[in-house]
Enzyme design. Sequence first.
Site, mmCIF file in Angstrom:
data_model
loop_
_atom_site.group_PDB
_atom_site.id
_atom_site.type_symbol
_atom_site.label_atom_id
_atom_site.label_comp_id
_atom_site.label_asym_id
_atom_site.label_seq_id
_atom_site.Cartn_x
_atom_site.Cartn_y
_atom_site.Cartn_z
ATOM 1 N N HIS A 24 1.024 -1.235 0.011
ATOM 2 C CA HIS A 24 0.033 -0.104 -0.002
ATOM 3 C C HIS A 24 0.895 1.412 0.013
ATOM 4 C CE1 HIS A 24 0.778 -0.575 4.236
ATOM 5 N NE2 HIS A 24 0.666 0.786 4.591
ATOM 6 N N ASP B 46 0.296 4.905 2.003
ATOM 7 C CA ASP B 46 -0.410 5.131 3.129
ATOM 8 C C ASP B 46 -1.496 6.040 3.060
ATOM 9 O OD1 ASP B 46 1.186 3.787 5.104
ATOM 10 O OD2 ASP B 46 2.499 5.571 5.209
ATOM 11 N N HIS C 71 4.813 0.263 0.056
ATOM 12 C CA HIS C 71 5.493 -0.555 1.172
ATOM 13 C C HIS C 71 4.660 -1.721 1.666
ATOM 14 C CE1 HIS C 71 3.413 2.485 3.499
ATOM 15 N NE2 HIS C 71 3.700 1.773 4.537
ATOM 16 N N ARG D 219 5.724 5.439 14.443
ATOM 17 C CA ARG D 219 5.396 6.131 13.093
ATOM 18 C C ARG D 219 4.962 7.638 13.475
ATOM 19 N NH1 ARG D 219 1.053 4.056 8.522
ATOM 20 N NH2 ARG D 219 0.164 5.943 8.523
#
Length: 273
Positions: free
Chosen positions: A96, A98, A249, A264
């Site tokens: 995907h 993000d 990723h 993150r």
Amino acid sequence: MKIRKIAGALGAELSGIDLAGGLSADQATAVRQALLDHQVIFIKNQPLTPSQYLAFAQAMGEPVEYPFVRGLEDYPTIIEVKKLEHETSNFGGIWHSDTTYLQEPPMGSMLLSREVPPYGGDTLFANQYMAYESLSDTLRGLLDGLVGISSSAQADVSKTREDRIRTDGREAPKEYMAEHPVVRTHPETGRKALYVNVAHTVGIKGMRREESAPLLQFLFSHQVKPEFTCRFAWEPDTIAFWDNRCTQHNPVNDYHGHRRIMHRITLKGDRPA
């Protein structure tokens, strides 16, 4: 600062910088240029506090909150991406880019490794410039001008969020939806990249589902061919910083029974064009 490529398609490791002390304006510019040149960059041996990590992110862009998971106490733009010993799904464990279901998807995202499993837990990245440029002229001509429809409610990716929403979830709409070009032009490099992904793209505007599905399935498999990818093996205190506008990723879920904890930060982007 030294830069070492880790694969032919994309990815580079940066060394000779200490993020704990902060970056000068020239260093920040050099790091951002490395990101534009290599699409994903890795910086090892960075045992940062949350405030130091946030300062690095702020030097790269504007941190924003993630829609489905609460941030750390006092640091709402830093979320824990974790898989615990008893869990079987890993957060975002599918190819995907993000949150393409937002009207303004993020420019980039970064992870700082806090705990890594004794084996496994690598992350794959794929170059979407190469994916687009390797298509035939005829297919590129077809794709230019098409608009993809993204949803946050795709079953395969929703499942990967369930554990984190259960423990760290925040109130959010059940579904976000957005429309973006199938091929976007990077606002800084001017290069074209495929901008659909199997996790979030549910259709193509103006096409019936049965018409768009074969085309999307071809693109989903094409855009992650091995020759477009790199694979990164994590070590503790490592940062990965990737450009969501031209990469995808996929965190590999191959470490059942072990813990993997990352922090993150997501950086604000613009509306794809």
